[in-house]
Design a protein around this motif. Structure first.
Motif, PDB file in Angstrom:
ATOM      1  N   PRO A  93       0.846  -1.207   0.000  1.00  0.00           N
ATOM      2  CA  PRO A  93       0.000   0.000   0.000  1.00  0.00           C
ATOM      3  C   PRO A  93       0.876   1.251   0.000  1.00  0.00           C
ATOM      4  O   PRO A  93       1.910   1.294   0.666  1.00  0.00           O
ATOM      5  CB  PRO A  93      -0.787  -0.133   1.305  1.00  0.00           C
ATOM      6  CG  PRO A  93      -0.812  -1.603   1.594  1.00  0.00           C
ATOM      7  CD  PRO A  93       0.502  -2.122   1.113  1.00  0.00           C
ATOM      8  N   VAL A 101       1.908   4.717   1.089  1.00  0.00           N
ATOM      9  CA  VAL A 101       1.727   5.508   2.308  1.00  0.00           C
ATOM     10  C   VAL A 101       2.414   6.856   2.120  1.00  0.00           C
ATOM     11  O   VAL A 101       3.614   6.920   1.834  1.00  0.00           O
ATOM     12  CB  VAL A 101       2.326   4.786   3.538  1.00  0.00           C
ATOM     13  CG1 VAL A 101       2.133   5.629   4.794  1.00  0.00           C
ATOM     14  CG2 VAL A 101       1.700   3.404   3.694  1.00  0.00           C
ATOM     15  N   ARG A 102       1.656   7.933   2.293  1.00  0.00           N
ATOM     16  CA  ARG A 102       2.224   9.270   2.153  1.00  0.00           C
ATOM     17  C   ARG A 102       3.183   9.565   3.305  1.00  0.00           C
ATOM     18  O   ARG A 102       2.947   9.195   4.453  1.00  0.00           O
ATOM     19  CB  ARG A 102       1.121  10.325   2.124  1.00  0.00           C
ATOM     20  CG  ARG A 102       0.149  10.165   0.972  1.00  0.00           C
ATOM     21  CD  ARG A 102      -0.897  11.254   0.953  1.00  0.00           C
ATOM     22  NE  ARG A 102      -0.319  12.565   0.691  1.00  0.00           N
ATOM     23  CZ  ARG A 102      -1.025  13.629   0.314  1.00  0.00           C
ATOM     24  NH1 ARG A 102      -2.331  13.517   0.157  1.00  0.00           N
ATOM     25  NH2 ARG A 102      -0.450  14.769   0.100  1.00  0.00           N
ATOM     26  N   ARG A 148       5.198  12.183   5.868  1.00  0.00           N
ATOM     27  CA  ARG A 148       4.830  13.412   6.576  1.00  0.00           C
ATOM     28  C   ARG A 148       5.704  14.591   6.173  1.00  0.00           C
ATOM     29  O   ARG A 148       5.313  15.740   6.359  1.00  0.00           O
ATOM     30  CB  ARG A 148       4.943  13.185   8.088  1.00  0.00           C
ATOM     31  CG  ARG A 148       3.925  12.195   8.630  1.00  0.00           C
ATOM     32  CD  ARG A 148       4.036  12.066  10.138  1.00  0.00           C
ATOM     33  NE  ARG A 148       3.048  11.145  10.678  1.00  0.00           N
ATOM     34  CZ  ARG A 148       2.922  10.862  11.966  1.00  0.00           C
ATOM     35  NH1 ARG A 148       3.744  11.438  12.854  1.00  0.00           N
ATOM     36  NH2 ARG A 148       2.007  10.013  12.391  1.00  0.00           N
ATOM     37  N   THR A 165      -2.356  11.937  -4.345  1.00  0.00           N
ATOM     38  CA  THR A 165      -3.677  12.266  -3.812  1.00  0.00           C
ATOM     39  C   THR A 165      -4.467  11.011  -3.468  1.00  0.00           C
ATOM     40  O   THR A 165      -5.267  11.009  -2.519  1.00  0.00           O
ATOM     41  CB  THR A 165      -4.459  13.110  -4.837  1.00  0.00           C
ATOM     42  OG1 THR A 165      -3.744  14.321  -5.079  1.00  0.00           O
ATOM     43  CG2 THR A 165      -5.851  13.442  -4.337  1.00  0.00           C
ATOM     44  N   ARG A 166      -4.238   9.938  -4.215  1.00  0.00           N
ATOM     45  CA  ARG A 166      -4.991   8.695  -4.002  1.00  0.00           C
ATOM     46  C   ARG A 166      -4.252   7.690  -3.122  1.00  0.00           C
ATOM     47  O   ARG A 166      -4.699   6.561  -2.964  1.00  0.00           O
ATOM     48  CB  ARG A 166      -5.330   8.079  -5.357  1.00  0.00           C
ATOM     49  CG  ARG A 166      -6.376   8.916  -6.101  1.00  0.00           C
ATOM     50  CD  ARG A 166      -6.359   8.687  -7.596  1.00  0.00           C
ATOM     51  NE  ARG A 166      -7.405   9.482  -8.240  1.00  0.00           N
ATOM     52  CZ  ARG A 166      -7.261  10.778  -8.559  1.00  0.00           C
ATOM     53  NH1 ARG A 166      -6.126  11.422  -8.278  1.00  0.00           N
ATOM     54  NH2 ARG A 166      -8.245  11.424  -9.149  1.00  0.00           N
ATOM     55  N   ALA A 167      -3.117   8.110  -2.573  1.00  0.00           N
ATOM     56  CA  ALA A 167      -2.365   7.254  -1.660  1.00  0.00           C
ATOM     57  C   ALA A 167      -2.970   7.369  -0.272  1.00  0.00           C
ATOM     58  O   ALA A 167      -2.708   8.327   0.457  1.00  0.00           O
ATOM     59  CB  ALA A 167      -0.892   7.660  -1.652  1.00  0.00           C
ATOM     60  N   ASP A 168      -3.802   6.413   0.080  1.00  0.00           N
ATOM     61  CA  ASP A 168      -4.515   6.479   1.358  1.00  0.00           C
ATOM     62  C   ASP A 168      -3.996   5.461   2.374  1.00  0.00           C
ATOM     63  O   ASP A 168      -4.622   5.240   3.404  1.00  0.00           O
ATOM     64  CB  ASP A 168      -6.012   6.246   1.134  1.00  0.00           C
ATOM     65  CG  ASP A 168      -6.315   4.915   0.449  1.00  0.00           C
ATOM     66  OD1 ASP A 168      -5.354   4.157   0.166  1.00  0.00           O
ATOM     67  OD2 ASP A 168      -7.495   4.625   0.201  1.00  0.00           O
ATOM     68  N   GLY A 169      -2.855   4.831   2.076  1.00  0.00           N
ATOM     69  CA  GLY A 169      -2.323   3.835   2.994  1.00  0.00           C
ATOM     70  C   GLY A 169      -2.936   2.472   2.827  1.00  0.00           C
ATOM     71  O   GLY A 169      -2.519   1.522   3.510  1.00  0.00           O
ATOM     72  N   ALA A 170      -3.941   2.349   1.951  1.00  0.00           N
ATOM     73  CA  ALA A 170      -4.584   1.055   1.701  1.00  0.00           C
ATOM     74  C   ALA A 170      -4.438   0.629   0.248  1.00  0.00           C
ATOM     75  O   ALA A 170      -4.295  -0.556  -0.052  1.00  0.00           O
ATOM     76  CB  ALA A 170      -6.058   1.109   2.083  1.00  0.00           C
ATOM     77  N   ARG A 171      -4.476   1.606  -0.655  1.00  0.00           N
ATOM     78  CA  ARG A 171      -4.371   1.285  -2.083  1.00  0.00           C
ATOM     79  C   ARG A 171      -2.932   0.949  -2.472  1.00  0.00           C
ATOM     80  O   ARG A 171      -1.999   1.652  -2.089  1.00  0.00           O
ATOM     81  CB  ARG A 171      -4.847   2.451  -2.949  1.00  0.00           C
ATOM     82  CG  ARG A 171      -6.331   2.762  -2.866  1.00  0.00           C
ATOM     83  CD  ARG A 171      -6.692   3.778  -3.943  1.00  0.00           C
ATOM     84  NE  ARG A 171      -8.102   4.139  -3.912  1.00  0.00           N
ATOM     85  CZ  ARG A 171      -8.556   5.333  -3.530  1.00  0.00           C
ATOM     86  NH1 ARG A 171      -7.706   6.269  -3.129  1.00  0.00           N
ATOM     87  NH2 ARG A 171      -9.848   5.587  -3.548  1.00  0.00           N
ATOM     88  N   ILE A 215      -4.306   2.096  -7.528  1.00  0.00           N
ATOM     89  CA  ILE A 215      -4.306   3.490  -7.984  1.00  0.00           C
ATOM     90  C   ILE A 215      -4.339   3.557  -9.508  1.00  0.00           C
ATOM     91  O   ILE A 215      -5.012   4.420 -10.083  1.00  0.00           O
ATOM     92  CB  ILE A 215      -3.077   4.223  -7.419  1.00  0.00           C
ATOM     93  CG1 ILE A 215      -3.174   4.318  -5.893  1.00  0.00           C
ATOM     94  CG2 ILE A 215      -2.943   5.618  -8.019  1.00  0.00           C
ATOM     95  CD1 ILE A 215      -1.955   4.910  -5.217  1.00  0.00           C
TER      96      ILE A 215
END
Length: 270
Positions: free
Chosen positions: A171, A173-174, A176, A192-198, A203
């Motif tokens: 997944p 992960v953005r 910080r 923008t679509r990196a939500d830690g799950a995808r 994506i």
């Protein structure tokens, strides 16, 4: 005379070892059918690659419909009408839904995208089903050697960008911290679509882009510090052999066992 003087340009590049020896044999046979590997399938006709599929890569339907080149109902109509005859590609062109050149470009992109995953080094079984054809039908065949060469080039490119293969399946992960360099619009769309799950493949499907293009963006984002690089996976410790476990149990608390033997010896002398 030395080899360097015989060849001023230096030693010739080493030939790559084929990823799939079976594919080499099938090309020599001019075989027609489906080559099934762990991560995808190559479809051959007379020894040339005519299509490729992989669960890790969006299909040509996703690339055409998500990008707005083709209406989803138009794709479904083509599959229903021409799928059983193996002429989906020709139906799309003849019905005026996509241009001939547009179909070829999109199909070539989907083929190389899926082949990159299908030809990934693997220790799993490889099988070939003779006579199997894909329902997309003939578009433009590609020599198998060119497909393997492109897959190898893509693997080398990813390693040069940021050598962390785990990024391709984990997944996204953005991070910080702020990126070290300005991001391109394509990279921002991925981030923008990196939500830690995808994963990158998830994506790619959301964006309607080839998976390999998304892998490039993810690796560049990792190099810029915009996404986290997965930690190296440490293998689990080897299981303790049964004989060692038994021995350990039998000799547990050796000090206690020794004291008991000394007590028994003293009692015997009293």
């Amino acid at each position: 005379m030395s080899a360097a003087m015989d060849n001023p340009a230096g030693p010739a590049p080493r030939a790559r070892t084929p990823v799939s020896p079976m594919l080499v044999r099938l090309v020599a046979e001019r075989a027609t059918g489906a080559l099934l590997r762990d991560r995808g399938t190559l479809y051959l006709c007379d020894g040339q690659v005519v299509h490729a599929e992989s669960p890790a890569a969006p299909g040509i339907d996703v690339l055409l419909t998500t990008a707005g080149r083709l209406r989803p109902e138009g794709w479904r109509e083509a599959v229903d009408q021409a799928g059983p005859r193996g002429r989906v590609g020709r139906f799309l062109v003849e019905s005026g839904q996509v241009g001939d050149g547009e179909l070829e470009i999109c199909h070539l992109g989907a083929l190389h995208d899926a082949a990159f995953f299908a030809l990934a080094p693997s220790s799993g079984p490889t099988r070939f089903r003779y006579g199997v054809a894909h329902w997309i039908g003939p578009v433009r065949p590609v020599p198998a050697a060119a497909v393997e060469r492109e897959a190898a080039r893509r693997r080398e490119l990813l390693d040069r960008l940021w050598p962390c293969p785990d990024l391709d399946t984990a997944p996204v992960v953005r991070s910080r911290r702020r990126p070290d360099a300005p991001l391109t619009p394509r990279q921002r769309a991925v981030l923008t679509r990196a939500d830690g799950a995808r994963t990158p493949q998830d994506i790619a499907r959301v964006l309607g882009r080839p998976a390999f293009h998304t892998l490039i963006d993810v690796r560049r984002l990792a190099a810029a510090g915009a996404v986290e690089t997965p930690r190296a996976r440490t293998p689990p410790p080897d299981p303790v052999p049964a004989w060692f476990a038994r021995m350990s149990a039998e000799t547990a608390d050796p000090d206690v066992a020794l004291l008991r033997r000394l007590r028994d010896a003293l009692e015997a002398t009293l």
